[in-house]
Write a protein that holds these residues in place. Sequence first.
Motif, short mmCIF file in Angstrom:
data_model
loop_
_atom_site.label_atom_id
_atom_site.label_comp_id
_atom_site.label_asym_id
_atom_site.label_seq_id
_atom_site.Cartn_x
_atom_site.Cartn_y
_atom_site.Cartn_z
N ALA A 40 1.13 -1.26 0.21
CA ALA A 40 -0.24 0.34 -0.19
C ALA A 40 0.87 1.07 0.15
O ALA A 40 0.59 2.70 -0.55
CB ALA A 40 -0.61 -0.28 1.00
N LEU A 41 2.26 1.11 0.20
CA LEU A 41 2.82 1.99 -0.15
C LEU A 41 3.39 2.50 -0.95
O LEU A 41 4.02 1.66 -1.88
CB LEU A 41 4.63 1.91 1.16
CG LEU A 41 3.72 1.67 2.17
CD1 LEU A 41 5.11 1.51 3.84
CD2 LEU A 41 3.26 3.06 2.78
N PRO A 42 3.24 3.76 -1.49
CA PRO A 42 3.86 4.41 -2.93
C PRO A 42 5.56 3.93 -2.77
O PRO A 42 6.27 3.65 -1.60
CB PRO A 42 3.71 5.85 -2.93
CG PRO A 42 2.71 5.94 -1.56
CD PRO A 42 3.06 4.64 -1.02
N ASP A 43 6.22 3.87 -4.13
CA ASP A 43 7.10 3.71 -4.64
C ASP A 43 8.59 4.55 -4.45
O ASP A 43 7.96 5.80 -4.68
CB ASP A 43 7.56 3.44 -6.00
CG ASP A 43 8.48 1.93 -6.54
OD1 ASP A 43 9.40 1.91 -5.60
OD2 ASP A 43 8.45 2.28 -7.41
N HIS A 44 9.58 4.45 -3.47
CA HIS A 44 10.12 5.23 -2.97
C HIS A 44 11.39 5.53 -3.80
O HIS A 44 11.97 6.34 -4.53
CB HIS A 44 11.25 4.82 -2.26
CG HIS A 44 10.12 4.62 -0.97
ND1 HIS A 44 9.92 6.02 -0.16
CD2 HIS A 44 10.25 3.84 0.12
CE1 HIS A 44 9.25 5.98 0.69
NE2 HIS A 44 9.55 4.80 1.42
N ASP A 68 14.50 13.15 6.94
CA ASP A 68 15.45 11.79 6.75
C ASP A 68 16.15 11.86 8.18
O ASP A 68 16.58 10.96 7.63
CB ASP A 68 16.53 12.43 5.67
CG ASP A 68 15.98 12.36 4.58
OD1 ASP A 68 14.89 11.14 4.19
OD2 ASP A 68 16.04 13.64 3.73
N LEU A 69 15.04 12.60 8.99
CA LEU A 69 15.86 12.81 10.45
C LEU A 69 15.28 11.30 11.40
O LEU A 69 15.78 10.83 12.08
CB LEU A 69 16.34 13.87 10.73
CG LEU A 69 17.20 14.73 10.60
CD1 LEU A 69 16.87 16.31 11.74
CD2 LEU A 69 18.65 14.77 11.04
N THR A 70 14.12 11.60 10.97
CA THR A 70 13.42 10.82 12.21
C THR A 70 12.56 9.54 11.01
O THR A 70 11.96 7.82 11.60
CB THR A 70 12.05 11.63 12.68
OG1 THR A 70 11.25 11.73 11.62
CG2 THR A 70 12.57 12.35 13.11
N GLY A 71 12.92 9.97 9.46
CA GLY A 71 12.15 8.69 8.67
C GLY A 71 10.74 8.88 8.76
O GLY A 71 10.23 7.90 8.59
N TRP A 72 10.11 9.99 9.43
CA TRP A 72 8.63 10.47 9.58
C TRP A 72 8.73 10.54 7.48
O TRP A 72 9.53 11.52 6.59
CB TRP A 72 8.18 11.19 9.94
CG TRP A 72 6.21 11.46 9.98
CD1 TRP A 72 6.02 11.18 10.30
CD2 TRP A 72 5.82 12.91 9.19
NE1 TRP A 72 4.58 11.74 9.93
CE2 TRP A 72 5.03 13.42 9.34
CE3 TRP A 72 6.73 13.76 8.54
CZ2 TRP A 72 4.24 13.48 8.66
CZ3 TRP A 72 6.30 15.12 7.82
CH2 TRP A 72 5.00 14.91 8.09
N ARG A 73 7.10 10.42 6.85
CA ARG A 73 6.83 10.85 6.05
C ARG A 73 5.55 10.32 5.86
O ARG A 73 4.90 10.38 6.31
CB ARG A 73 7.66 10.00 4.88
CG ARG A 73 6.55 8.60 4.36
CD ARG A 73 6.88 8.10 3.55
NE ARG A 73 5.36 6.36 3.00
CZ ARG A 73 5.97 5.72 1.71
NH1 ARG A 73 7.51 5.97 1.48
NH2 ARG A 73 4.85 5.54 1.53
N ALA A 74 5.22 11.75 4.43
CA ALA A 74 3.69 11.99 4.58
C ALA A 74 2.83 12.01 2.81
O ALA A 74 3.95 12.85 2.73
CB ALA A 74 3.07 13.23 4.96
#
Length: 156
Positions: free
Chosen positions: A50-54, A132-138
């Motif tokens: 379900a996660l988009p392609d990085h 990039d510091l925490t790995g969080w993304r939206a």
Amino acid sequence: MAATDPHKQPRQQDGMEKIPPILIRAMFGLVLFALVVVAWARLTDQPLSALPDHDAPIAVERQIVIEGSNSGRAIVYDIEGNIIREFGPLEGGFISGVWRVLRHERGKIDAPLDAPVRLVRFESGRLSLYDDLTGWRAELIGFGADNAAAFARLLD
């Protein structure tokens, strides 16, 4: 008025309606099925599809610094410290909300609040924000078109 039948017994009501046993079995079967599918996916290390392609092609990327407040005000800077956009309390609610999430995530690891995040528009049009510091993304479209457009204007 209609006459009542003296031989007819009034219906007893205990306050509980009966649920057909087939529905109860179906409900438990559905829960069991979901549990089996999740256990199988975790045990076999299935990818989180379900996660988009990085690795999707990037159209535009910009590093920004977000400064916000609980009142809804927000200021967005470029990495040189120049103001890109200033939002008042009525227009900066979502961006200020993102700042509060970043503040929370960075507070967990004692990371600096003024570090930049990456705002990325992919060639497909998808808009994402990465810390990039925490790995969080939206994935910003998940918050509605208007909220995604507020960030999209920061790339123009």
